[in-house]
Design a protein around this motif. Structure first.
Motif, short mmCIF file in Angstrom:
data_model
loop_
_atom_site.label_atom_id
_atom_site.label_comp_id
_atom_site.label_asym_id
_atom_site.label_seq_id
_atom_site.Cartn_x
_atom_site.Cartn_y
_atom_site.Cartn_z
N PHE A 1 -10.55 -2.05 1.88
CA PHE A 1 -10.00 -2.21 3.53
C PHE A 1 -9.67 -0.57 4.07
O PHE A 1 -9.39 0.60 2.94
N ILE A 2 -8.90 0.33 4.82
CA ILE A 2 -8.92 1.48 5.36
C ILE A 2 -7.06 0.93 5.97
O ILE A 2 -7.65 0.07 6.73
N VAL A 3 -6.73 2.04 5.47
CA VAL A 3 -4.88 1.26 5.66
C VAL A 3 -4.89 2.71 5.96
O VAL A 3 -4.51 4.39 5.78
N PRO A 4 -3.70 2.65 7.42
CA PRO A 4 -2.92 4.50 8.12
C PRO A 4 -2.08 4.22 7.41
O PRO A 4 -0.96 3.01 6.72
N GLY B 1 4.04 2.50 2.23
CA GLY B 1 4.40 0.67 1.44
C GLY B 1 3.43 -0.09 2.07
O GLY B 1 2.85 -0.91 0.94
N ASN B 2 2.53 -0.35 3.38
CA ASN B 2 1.57 -0.94 3.39
C ASN B 2 0.05 -0.92 2.72
O ASN B 2 0.20 -1.69 2.31
N ALA B 3 0.05 0.09 2.78
CA ALA B 3 -1.12 0.78 1.53
C ALA B 3 -1.04 -0.16 -0.01
O ALA B 3 -1.71 -0.28 -1.30
N LEU B 4 0.71 0.38 -0.36
CA LEU B 4 0.33 0.09 -1.37
C LEU B 4 0.72 -1.42 -1.82
O LEU B 4 -0.07 -2.34 -3.07
N ALA B 5 1.62 -1.99 -0.84
CA ALA B 5 1.04 -3.54 -0.95
C ALA B 5 -0.10 -4.14 -0.58
O ALA B 5 -0.47 -4.75 -2.04
N CYS B 6 -1.41 -3.50 -0.48
CA CYS B 6 -2.76 -3.58 -0.47
C CYS B 6 -3.29 -3.05 -1.75
O CYS B 6 -4.22 -4.14 -2.63
N VAL B 7 -2.64 -2.36 -2.22
CA VAL B 7 -3.13 -1.83 -4.09
C VAL B 7 -2.18 -2.80 -4.90
O VAL B 7 -2.94 -3.64 -6.09
N TRP B 8 -0.96 -3.79 -5.08
CA TRP B 8 -0.76 -4.71 -5.27
C TRP B 8 -1.82 -5.88 -5.89
O TRP B 8 -1.42 -6.46 -6.56
N VAL C 1 -10.20 0.92 -2.00
CA VAL C 1 -8.58 0.86 -0.88
C VAL C 1 -9.18 2.50 -0.35
O VAL C 1 -8.95 3.32 -1.45
N HIS C 2 -9.07 2.47 0.88
CA HIS C 2 -8.84 3.76 1.10
C HIS C 2 -7.97 4.78 2.45
O HIS C 2 -7.90 3.54 2.94
N LEU C 3 -7.11 5.02 2.21
CA LEU C 3 -5.48 5.82 2.47
C LEU C 3 -6.37 6.82 3.84
O LEU C 3 -6.72 7.64 3.51
N HIS D 1 -5.44 10.71 -13.79
CA HIS D 1 -6.57 10.85 -13.50
C HIS D 1 -7.12 9.34 -13.65
O HIS D 1 -8.18 9.08 -12.50
N GLU D 2 -6.40 8.28 -14.07
CA GLU D 2 -6.27 6.91 -13.21
C GLU D 2 -6.00 6.07 -12.06
O GLU D 2 -6.25 6.07 -11.33
N LEU D 3 -4.65 6.54 -11.66
CA LEU D 3 -4.30 6.87 -9.94
C LEU D 3 -5.68 7.48 -9.61
O LEU D 3 -6.11 6.64 -8.56
N ARG D 4 -6.29 8.45 -9.20
CA ARG D 4 -7.53 9.31 -8.59
C ARG D 4 -8.16 7.83 -8.60
O ARG D 4 -9.67 8.16 -7.88
N LEU D 5 -8.35 7.12 -9.29
CA LEU D 5 -9.53 6.88 -9.90
C LEU D 5 -9.66 5.39 -8.99
O LEU D 5 -10.40 4.33 -8.92
N GLN D 6 -8.38 4.97 -8.59
CA GLN D 6 -7.94 3.48 -7.78
C GLN D 6 -8.20 3.56 -6.16
O GLN D 6 -8.72 2.87 -5.55
N LEU D 7 -8.33 5.13 -5.50
CA LEU D 7 -8.03 4.82 -4.43
C LEU D 7 -8.10 6.41 -3.61
O LEU D 7 -8.93 7.06 -4.46
#
Length: 436
Positions: A249-252, A257-264, A275-277, A326-332
């Motif tokens: 997904f590419i999420v504006p 909140g919208n992007a976090l919903a996708c990550v969860w 997931v790309h913001l 470092h973990e967060l930057r690997l996720q998105l």
């Protein structure tokens, strides 16, 4: 007896709340955002391959409501709130890309999903003899209209919307002020971040809460964020059953909140891939994911106004999900798109492909265009109907846009909003004045 899931603040308060308290309060008592003690897990096999969006939402959200007074009502809440389509439409000019259209609800923006779900929950939680409740909303353009539409004329509930004057589109501003009855709009001489700060200050003011019970319907409210997970689950499951691969997904992205919903949804075990913001020129998130320290800053005005956020609230929940940088930057991944690129993307896709996008969706389409062929299936999240931004889009494409019927009905009503300076104490004083 089923043990209910408990919720705590992102800021570490020991108090454990149930989902009813979480929905009613909006913000945690210590000023943090509510999160579940742990994200429940779901499996593809839990879902009906032929189910509706409401069916998917019911299955997905069941663990969050299990053991609560709303558990037995969850199927009806989902059917009531999610009674419009969120189609995943393949782009005819790219074999590897689709558009997830989230703008088919009453206010023509993705915020309808969460707002309608939240309103359906409140209808079941509120009693006739309860003290009237005020839903306080800061909006960068789309949230306010969705919340207003969802709660309009709901007994025992008043909606107060704060929006940045001159920083939403003319049609967005008209939507925000067109409801009347139990909905009031305040046009704030400042940015969305000012509106959001004023709302949080009011929600955290114990003396004000004693006089005027307040709750929130921003994406700081978990009751609005949870249902937004449903369309990511529904789209990714449909893709999985057909192709047996995860959907990316590419999420504006504005307040996250919208992007976090996708990550969860991905963290719960469903087949969401990368997931790309897609950010606008407000580069707080893109700078962070490029390796800079997280540094909130004042928002700047852009064509994609609903994403004009310099201090995204849901970063607290993102950091709860992945506590280490470092973990967060690997996720998105996150990238910023400036106004010139937004204009160019709108013009080129209308001319070459007959596709018309709102400025927010165009940020995500611009990132898709820059990827070329990745070998992965991508879904661009279309967050609003382009007709909401006629003053931006129509001059670029050289023609008028058809207006969805629900939006046209709103635009036919008269609209009014009160002016307010961007000072926390003025909102408190405003509440001290009796309503007519």
């Amino acid at each position: 007896m089923i043990e209910p899931l408990h919720y705590r603040s992102t800021r570490g308060a020991r108090h454990a709340a149930g989902i009813e308290e979480v929905i009613a309060a909006g913000l945690a008592p210590d000023g943090g955002l509510y999160v579940p003690e742990a994200l429940p897990q779901r499996d593809v096999g839990d879902f009906d391959p032929h189910g509706s969006l409401a069916d998917t939402a019911t299955t997905l959200l069941d663990p969050f409501f299990r053991g609560s007074s709303l558990a037995s009502e969850l199927p009806a809440i989902c059917r009531e709130a999610l009674n419009f389509e969120v189609p995943l439409r393949r782009l005819p000019y790219r074999h590897d890309a689709s558009i997830l259209e989230l703008f088919h609800g009453p206010s023509a923006a993705f915020k309808d999903v969460g707002a309608r779900f939240l309103a359906a929950c409140f209808r079941r939680l509120r009693r006739d003899d309860d003290t009237p409740l005020t839903i306080l909303v800061a909006t960068s353009g789309d949230t306010g209209a969705a919340v207003a539409a969802a709660f309009h004329r709901q007994p025992g509930v008043r909606v107060v919307i704060l929006y940045p004057d001159g920083r939403v589109s003319p049609r967005q501003a008209h939507q925000l002020g067109c409801f009347g009855d139990n909905v009031q709009a305040l046009r704030v001489n400042g940015s969305f971040d000012d509106c959001q700060r004023m709302v949080k200050a009011a929600l955290n003011d114990a003396e004000l809460q004693q006089r005027v019970p307040l709750s929130s319907a921003n994406s700081i409210s978990l009751g609005r964020l949870l249902p937004q997970m449903s369309y990511y689950a529904h789209a990714s499951l449909a893709w999985w059953w057909e192709h047996r691969t995860p959907l990316n997904f590419i999420v504006p992205t504005g307040n996250l909140g919208n992007a976090l919903a996708c990550v969860w949804v991905r963290e719960m075990g469903l087949p969401v891939g990368e997931v790309h913001l897609a950010c606008n020129a407000n580069a707080t998130l893109s700078d962070y994911f490029d390796g800079s320290p997280y540094s909130p800053r004042p928002a700047i005005a852009t064509l994609a106004n609903a994403m004009d956020v310099g201090a995204p609230s849901n970063f607290e929940r993102l950091r709860w999900t992945f506590p280490h940088d470092h973990e967060l930057r690997l996720q998105l991944h996150a990238s910023s798109v400036d106004d010139n690129a937004i204009r160019e993307t709108i013009v080129r896709h209308a001319r070459e492909h007959g596709e018309v996008f709102c400025p927010h969706t165009a940020t995500a389409v611009h990132l898709l265009d820059g990827m070329g062929s990745t070998g992965l299936p991508w879904a661009v999240v279309a967050t609003a109907h382009p007709a909401k931004f006629d003053s931006v889009v129509e001059p670029l494409i050289g023609r008028q846009l058809d207006v969805p019927p629900a939006l046209a009905a709103m635009l036919d009503r008269p609209a009014h909003a009160e002016p307010m300076a961007a000072r926390d104490e003025l909102l408190k004083e405003w509440f001290a004045v009796p309503t007519a």
